[in-house]
Scaffold this active site. Structure first.
Site, mmCIF file in Angstrom:
data_model
loop_
_atom_site.group_PDB
_atom_site.id
_atom_site.type_symbol
_atom_site.label_atom_id
_atom_site.label_comp_id
_atom_site.label_asym_id
_atom_site.label_seq_id
_atom_site.Cartn_x
_atom_site.Cartn_y
_atom_site.Cartn_z
ATOM 1 N N ASN A 118 10.095 41.477 35.872
ATOM 2 C CA ASN A 118 10.043 39.991 37.202
ATOM 3 C C ASN A 118 11.454 39.904 37.046
ATOM 4 O OD1 ASN A 118 10.535 37.258 37.580
ATOM 5 N ND2 ASN A 118 10.162 36.278 34.981
ATOM 6 N N TRP A 119 11.917 39.715 38.503
ATOM 7 C CA TRP A 119 13.338 39.797 39.134
ATOM 8 C C TRP A 119 13.412 38.605 39.143
ATOM 9 C CZ3 TRP A 119 13.876 43.142 43.611
ATOM 10 C CH2 TRP A 119 13.351 44.824 43.590
ATOM 11 N N LYS A 120 12.694 37.369 39.006
ATOM 12 C CA LYS A 120 13.122 36.079 39.275
ATOM 13 C C LYS A 120 14.128 36.130 40.639
ATOM 14 C CE LYS A 120 12.951 35.965 34.067
ATOM 15 N NZ LYS A 120 13.378 34.740 33.042
ATOM 16 N N HIS A 140 5.032 31.087 34.863
ATOM 17 C CA HIS A 140 5.952 30.688 33.774
ATOM 18 C C HIS A 140 6.652 30.236 33.054
ATOM 19 C CE1 HIS A 140 9.900 32.920 33.081
ATOM 20 N NE2 HIS A 140 9.674 33.341 32.961
ATOM 21 N N GLU A 169 9.738 29.272 32.949
ATOM 22 C CA GLU A 169 11.205 28.310 34.029
ATOM 23 C C GLU A 169 9.922 27.357 34.511
ATOM 24 O OE1 GLU A 169 13.126 31.644 34.723
ATOM 25 O OE2 GLU A 169 13.467 32.167 32.682
ATOM 26 N N GLU A 196 5.477 34.979 25.885
ATOM 27 C CA GLU A 196 6.614 34.713 25.970
ATOM 28 C C GLU A 196 7.676 33.635 25.469
ATOM 29 O OE1 GLU A 196 7.875 37.209 30.688
ATOM 30 O OE2 GLU A 196 7.901 35.180 30.267
ATOM 31 N N GLY A 204 15.925 35.449 27.948
ATOM 32 C CA GLY A 204 17.177 35.537 28.551
ATOM 33 C C GLY A 204 18.316 35.068 27.706
ATOM 34 N N SER A 261 13.493 38.802 26.715
ATOM 35 C CA SER A 261 14.502 40.495 26.455
ATOM 36 C C SER A 261 13.827 41.504 25.002
ATOM 37 C CB SER A 261 15.752 39.441 24.874
ATOM 38 O OG SER A 261 16.134 38.094 25.560
ATOM 39 N N GLY A 270 12.647 40.809 32.176
ATOM 40 C CA GLY A 270 12.979 40.161 32.944
ATOM 41 C C GLY A 270 14.639 40.753 33.282
ATOM 42 N N GLY A 271 15.133 40.452 32.862
ATOM 43 C CA GLY A 271 17.266 40.851 33.105
ATOM 44 C C GLY A 271 17.408 42.464 32.403
#
Ligand code: 13P
Length: 246
Positions: free
Chosen positions: A9-11, A93, A95, A164, A170, A208, A229-230
């Site tokens: 997930n590149w966000k 998600h 967010e 999640e 993150g 994470s 993510g990251g």
């Protein structure tokens, strides 16, 4: 035996140049035995689809509208995603639930819209730190999933579910494999009560996930891959996570 799935997930990250470098890095490092996909920002879908031509990496988006089409300025329909070659779309998600006030029902409606166009929704559920500390983890994730089960009825077996925990996203605070497995088992049981397909459904863990913890997480019986993510923004890290999913 469920085939594992790893989704990046590149966000809201990337640029045409950075994406090209990341995708060519992945091309050199793949393929993997797991299913792999990248969920990229809307403006980059078309170019990413081209870059992935001939590769086993699937394309996905990070959200879709619950509506079919019409006067919904700024929205992107699931028909458009299908038209661009998307196989997946992330819905719900945390967010989006937090910053865009998406309700459980809206998330369920988005999942339904995606399925109507043959795009697999990756439905995210997860509790906040306050909810975990209050002992509400099970109740929260079950409530979030129940809305999707109720709305999709017999199609529920077609989704990918992602657990999640919000406190792990993150933050570098990964759920332990045991903590994650416990919630995945609860979700599998809830799916089992709703569909005969529950044993074939994939439940991903996100929060994470890194190359050094992926193997242990993916070794859990009900963890069928990851939503990353990251670490999905670095080709070497994402490739290492994909390798850990076998
Ligand atoms: P991180 O891997 O950066 O914690 O993000 C997880 C996530 O939100 C994936 O959807």
């Amino acid at each position: 035996m469920r085939k594992k799935l790893v989704v990046g997930n590149w966000k809201m990250h990337g640029s045409r140049a950075a994406n090209a470098a990341l995708l060519s890095g992945l091309k050199e490092l793949g393929p993997w035995s797991a299913d792999v996909a990248v969920c990229v920002p809307f403006p980059y879908l078309a170019e990413t689809a081209l870059a992935l031509t001939g590769q086993a990496v699937g394309l996905g988006a990070q959200d879709c509208s619950a509506f079919e089409q019409g006067a919904y300025t700024g929205e992107v329909s699931s028909a458009m995603l299908a038209d661009l070659g998307c196989r997946y779309v992330i819905v719900g998600h945390s967010e989006r639930r937090a910053y865009h006030h998406e309700s459980d029902q809206l998330v369920a409606d988005k999942a339904k819209a995606a399925l109507a166009h043959g795009v697999t929704p990756i439905v995210c559920v997860g509790e906040t730190l306050a909810e975990r500390e209050a002992g509400q983890t099970e109740a929260v994730v079950k409530r979030q999933l129940a809305a999707v089960i109720h709305t999709l009825t017999h199609c529920i077996g077609e989704i990918v579910l992602a657990y999640e925990p919000v406190w792990a996203i993150g933050t570098g605070l990964t759920a332990t494999p045991e903590q994650a497995q416990a919630v995945h088992a609860v979700l599998r049981k809830q799916l089992h009560a709703a569909t005969q397909k529950s044993d074939a459904m994939r439940i991903l863990y996100g929060g994470s996930v890194k190359p050094d913890n992926a193997l242990q997480l993916f070794a859990q019986p009900d963890i069928d891959g990851g939503l990353i993510g990251g670490a999905a923004l670095k080709a070497a890290d994402f490739a290492a996570i994909c390798r850990a999913a076998h």
